[in-house]
Design a protein around this motif. Structure first.
Motif, PDB file in Angstrom:
ATOM      1  N   ARG A 512       0.922  -1.137  -0.270  1.00  0.00           N
ATOM      2  CA  ARG A 512       0.070  -0.058  -0.114  1.00  0.00           C
ATOM      3  C   ARG A 512       1.002   1.207  -0.092  1.00  0.00           C
ATOM      4  O   ARG A 512       0.538   2.268  -0.685  1.00  0.00           O
ATOM      5  N   LEU A 513       1.972   1.306   0.845  1.00  0.00           N
ATOM      6  CA  LEU A 513       2.755   2.610   0.893  1.00  0.00           C
ATOM      7  C   LEU A 513       3.594   2.538  -0.630  1.00  0.00           C
ATOM      8  O   LEU A 513       3.603   3.538  -0.798  1.00  0.00           O
ATOM      9  N   ALA A 514       4.135   1.521  -1.070  1.00  0.00           N
ATOM     10  CA  ALA A 514       4.776   1.548  -2.111  1.00  0.00           C
ATOM     11  C   ALA A 514       3.836   1.984  -3.355  1.00  0.00           C
ATOM     12  O   ALA A 514       4.342   2.814  -4.069  1.00  0.00           O
ATOM     13  N   SER A 515       2.656   1.747  -3.313  1.00  0.00           N
ATOM     14  CA  SER A 515       1.797   2.397  -4.319  1.00  0.00           C
ATOM     15  C   SER A 515       1.782   3.891  -4.256  1.00  0.00           C
ATOM     16  O   SER A 515       1.610   4.607  -5.044  1.00  0.00           O
ATOM     17  N   TYR A 516       1.398   4.145  -2.884  1.00  0.00           N
ATOM     18  CA  TYR A 516       1.285   5.755  -2.676  1.00  0.00           C
ATOM     19  C   TYR A 516       2.699   6.432  -2.929  1.00  0.00           C
ATOM     20  O   TYR A 516       2.655   7.380  -3.561  1.00  0.00           O
ATOM     21  N   HIS A 619      -2.045  11.874   8.884  1.00  0.00           N
ATOM     22  CA  HIS A 619      -2.502  11.104   7.732  1.00  0.00           C
ATOM     23  C   HIS A 619      -1.359  10.168   7.077  1.00  0.00           C
ATOM     24  O   HIS A 619      -1.512   9.264   6.837  1.00  0.00           O
ATOM     25  N   LEU A 620      -0.401  10.794   6.631  1.00  0.00           N
ATOM     26  CA  LEU A 620       0.694  10.308   6.137  1.00  0.00           C
ATOM     27  C   LEU A 620       1.339   9.344   7.197  1.00  0.00           C
ATOM     28  O   LEU A 620       1.799   7.977   6.564  1.00  0.00           O
ATOM     29  N   ALA A 621       1.521   9.633   8.400  1.00  0.00           N
ATOM     30  CA  ALA A 621       2.101   8.531   9.084  1.00  0.00           C
ATOM     31  C   ALA A 621       1.253   7.497   9.347  1.00  0.00           C
ATOM     32  O   ALA A 621       1.869   6.308   9.607  1.00  0.00           O
ATOM     33  N   GLU A 622      -0.095   7.393   9.310  1.00  0.00           N
ATOM     34  CA  GLU A 622      -0.843   6.407   9.267  1.00  0.00           C
ATOM     35  C   GLU A 622      -0.848   5.603   8.012  1.00  0.00           C
ATOM     36  O   GLU A 622      -0.976   4.125   8.216  1.00  0.00           O
ATOM     37  N   LEU A 623      -0.009   6.024   6.894  1.00  0.00           N
ATOM     38  CA  LEU A 623       0.257   4.964   5.837  1.00  0.00           C
ATOM     39  C   LEU A 623       1.755   4.528   6.131  1.00  0.00           C
ATOM     40  O   LEU A 623       1.929   3.314   5.863  1.00  0.00           O
TER      41      LEU A 623
END
Length: 807
Positions: A512-516, A619-623
């Motif tokens: 998920r993070l790689a996609s972001y 929000h970014l921390a949650e990713l």
């Protein structure tokens, strides 16, 4: 809060027609979000009203948490979770062809803080309510968040964070609760008709403080506390005083941004006004509420506790004194006695230079009555010490509130409150032994430790549903209300099925993070790499630079030997630098240029990638946090008060790579030496260097060809586009003798990173380490921290417990 899926769908569609006169299919995401917010508010409005009424009717003691920062993040999912209807709403929206995740993206972060201080305050607010405690927050409703960070040619650029552009669904303006706050002018004492001295104000500016209240929902317990944020307005009676553009701008700046630039006189004045504005408004509001209880003011401490979160709200003390004496005729002695019993203070810094001070001239001019009261507090304190310690004038001089034409706000907070706490065991010990040792000798009974905690609902249940599901299936669901029950997971440390499930949840989060990352930066990263994460405010003592030096070493090693055995690494940074902190901004530029160099070098072939994600926020921390494999906690020992990213990353199964600083010490104690990787100097060794003054950074450079190559890269063109920034960094380490011992700890850090590399190769053992971190993270729940504050400092009780006792 009971509600069926069908009831929700009907309510949502009805409100959409009433508000926008349209059907679901015609509404935009913003319109649907607004309507969903109004539905949610309607569901908790009765509980919010009833909570406030119960507090008033029962007269139960309440705590008020004053903080210049709050970082609540996005509130939609948090509110749904705490109401117990998250899954119901998600399913109902899906039936209507709407994604809850897409609606949640519409919401703007309430980014009313700079980092750990603001996020901690918000975690505490969540936990106060979830523990059923009577407590409310008090702060500033900034028109803009800290700033929106963008990178242009590798440089940090600050843009306005217009978080209120589409309004704020969750706030309620309370015009009826507004109060006036006075600034400037002249104040003198004159006898009234009763022969009592009363302050007379001449030429003061009057501003209106208007509260915007946000509900803080307890976790499935029907209790709803309040976060009150103050906004500034011009009273009608004062319109004539604000005719010019300059006057208007000065007024508007008051609640425009957090931490206005204090490198000039106007910025410093605005900061001081901000601090007094929300303090005065908050204390006035509390006293007004208290008077409705029909209790005498000399027992105020039996019904009210005010907590000063760092020194920014320390003006609570003279403001309380002012109200008790000037408005209610209380004697100085009684007012002081009450104030001390009401006030408590948390210190958040070990670095003495970071303790807040205000020039006497600035305070006299802008807050004359506050200065008069502070001056008298200082005079009486000095007189008392002179009687008690006549042989020690140096102690008196070191501890007084006013010294060298400056008002020391930490001294004010300690002297005039009943409790001073640090936020990790090491931090509290250093306060007592070093930074505030004089005060500890004077008031040993006032000093205590309250190790920080995190709201594990947000950082696990909301941020990491994949891991949460594994935990539910493995140890049941009691951990959701009782984080200590995560300990049950230790029973499965040899269970390969559970280890595989944990690994699968981590892999999903990494994907998920790689996609972001690819969507937002264009950089393709492999989820198979070690995700090595450092996310925190950019400051020299946090040593992002040490991380960068190691990245360069890995890069040069691979350039020299492309066949070297090394696990693939993705280094992730998330950090903002204060706009006026040029050195921190130079480090950001250097990291971004090193990233460009490495990411585009075909010889490296993707075995190292470096990503600095823009605009780090909640929000970014949650990713990022659920995807992290390695938690970088590498501040110089003795500098970090606590840290909370260390706790969030641990909770999500990352392995902590750390110095023995702040709460890292307690994380090691919780999980054991085998489940963390510790390196570097201890705080004792750091202080020994300070005492001997014999640290010579250049010796490390001269004796190490590896360091020479790395540091020279900053100035010889190896790292492109950092001519000025590279020289600044090079000189900070060698010419200015490396203030935070980066070179001293470099070799130890390299060895620690090599250990990480070896551990990750044994995936079975790595997953066991990860499991042990998750299992022991319940120790760092903000719920437990808040119960200790409640019992040992504020002396408040959970509502249910109080009601039973009263009944």
């Amino acid at each position: 809060m009971e509600m069926t899926k069908e009831e929700f769908k009907k309510e949502l569609q009805q409100r959409l027609k009433e508000k926008y006169a349209m059907d679901i299919n015609d509404a935009s995401s913003q319109e649907l979000y607004n309507v969903l917010g109004s539905v949610v508010k309607a569901y908790y409005s009765d509980a919010w009203s009833n909570t406030w009424k119960d507090y008033l009717e029962d007269g139960q003691k309440q705590a008020y948490y004053f903080s210049i920062e709050f970082l609540p993040g996005k509130m939609l999912k948090s509110n749904l979770l705490n109401m117990g209807i998250l899954e119901t709403v998600e399913a109902g929206l899906a039936d209507l062809g709407v994604s809850l995740d897409e609606l949640a993206q519409v919401e703007q972060d309430m980014a009313l803080g700079n980092g750990g201080l603001g996020r901690l305050a918000s975690c505490f607010m969540d936990s106060i309510a979830s523990c059923g405690l009577p407590g409310n927050g008090n702060g500033i409703r900034y028109d803009y968040g800290l700033f929106k960070q963008r990178f242009v040619d590798g440089y940090q650029v600050e843009l306005p964070d217009e978080w209120l552009r589409n309004g704020n669904t969750w706030e309620v303006r309370k015009e009826s609760k507004a109060v006036d706050v006075l600034f400037g002018g002249n104040v003198y004492l004159a006898e009234d008709t009763d022969g009592q001295l009363r302050p007379v104000y001449e030429g003061a500016r009057r501003l209106r403080a208007v509260p915007y209240d946000t509900a803080v929902l307890g976790y499935q317990n029907h209790l709803v506390n309040t976060l009150r944020l103050w906004s500034v307005e011009i009273p009608e009676s004062e319109e004539d005083h604000y005719r010019s553009i300059e006057d208007r701008r000065a007024f508007e700046d008051l609640t425009a941004v957090l931490y206005p630039d204090d490198s000039n006189e106007r910025g410093r004045q605005t900061r001081l006004w901000q601090e007094y504005f929300f303090v005065s408004a908050g204390v006035q509001s509390i006293i007004r509420y208290y008077l409705r209880l029909n209790k005498p003011l000399d027992v105020l401490n039996e019904y009210v506790a005010i907590h000063i979160n760092d020194t920014h709200p320390a003006l609570c003390i003279p403001e309380m004194m002012r109200i008790l004496m000037d408005e209610h005729g209380m004697s100085w002695e009684k007012a002081f006695n009450v104030t001390v019993k009401v006030m408590s203070y948390t210190n958040h810094t070990i670095m003495a230079e970071a303790l807040e001070k205000w020039p006497v001239a600035l305070m006299k001019e802008n807050l004359p009555r506050m200065y008069q009261i502070i001056e008298e507090l200082d005079r009486r304190f000095v007189n008392e010490l002179t009687i008690c310690y006549p042989e020690n004038p140096e102690l008196i001089q070191r501890t007084r509130i006013i010294q060298n034409e400056q008002v020391h706000m930490a001294h004010l907070a300690i002297i005039c409150s009943h409790s001073t706490n640090g936020v990790a065991k090491l931090h509290s010990d250093l306060l007592k032994e070093v930074v505030l040792h004089d005060f500890y000798q004077l008031f040993p009974e006032r000093f205590n430790n309250k190790t920080n905690g995190i709201a594990q609902r947000r950082w696990l249940q909301l941020a990491n549903p994949k891991l949460s599901k594994v935990l539910d299936q493995t140890i049941g669901t009691t951990w959701r209300k009782t984080p200590g029950d995560l300990k049950l997971l230790q029973n499965y440390v040899e269970d390969q099925t559970v280890l595989d499930q944990l690994a699968e949840a981590k892999k999903s989060n990494k994907q998920r993070l790689a996609s972001y990352i690819e969507e937002t930066t264009g950089i393709t990263v492999s989820p198979e790499a070690i995700f090595d994460v450092q996310i925190k405010r950019l400051h020299a003592y946090k040593r992002q630079l040490l991380n960068l030096l190691h990245i360069l070493k890995l890069y040069f090693d691979l350039k020299d030997d492309p066949k070297k055995v090394q696990e693939s690494r993705l280094f992730i940074f998330g950090a903002k630098a204060a706009p006026s902190y040029t050195y921190a901004k130079s480090i950001i530029k250097a990291i971004n240029e090193v990233a460009n160099l490495i990411n585009n070098d075909p010889d490296i072939n993707g075995r190292i990638k470096v990503v600095f994600l823009e605009n780090y926020n909640v929000h970014l921390a949650e990713l990022i946090i659920p995807a992290a494999d390695v938690s970088e906690q590498i501040s110089l020992a003795s500098k970090e008060a606590s840290g909370t990213s260390n706790m969030k990353l641990m909770l999500n199964g990352a392995i902590t790579l750390a110095t023995l600083d702040g709460a890292n010490v307690e994380i090691r104690d919780a999980v054991g030496d085998d489940n963390v990787v510790i390196f570097g100097m201890t705080e004792r060794e750091v202080y020994q260097y300070y005492e001997r003054q014999d640290y010579v950074a250049k010796d490390y450079y001269d004796q190490s060809p590896v360091l020479q190559r790395i540091l020279n890269a900053f100035v010889d063109g190896t790292i492109p586009n950092i001519y000025f920034e590279g020289r600044e960094i090079f000189d900070s380490l060698l010419k200015h003798n490396d203030e935070y011992f980066v070179l001293r700890d470099f070799d130890a850090y390299v060895k620690a990173q090599e250990k990480i590399d070896g551990l990750y190769r044994d995936q079975h053992h790595w997953q066991q380490m990860s499991l042990m971190n998750i299992a022991n993270a319940g120790r760092f729940s903000a719920d437990d921290t808040m119960m200790r504050y409640a019992e040992e400092i504020w002396h408040i009780e959970p509502v249910e417990q109080y009601s039973k006792k009263k009944g």
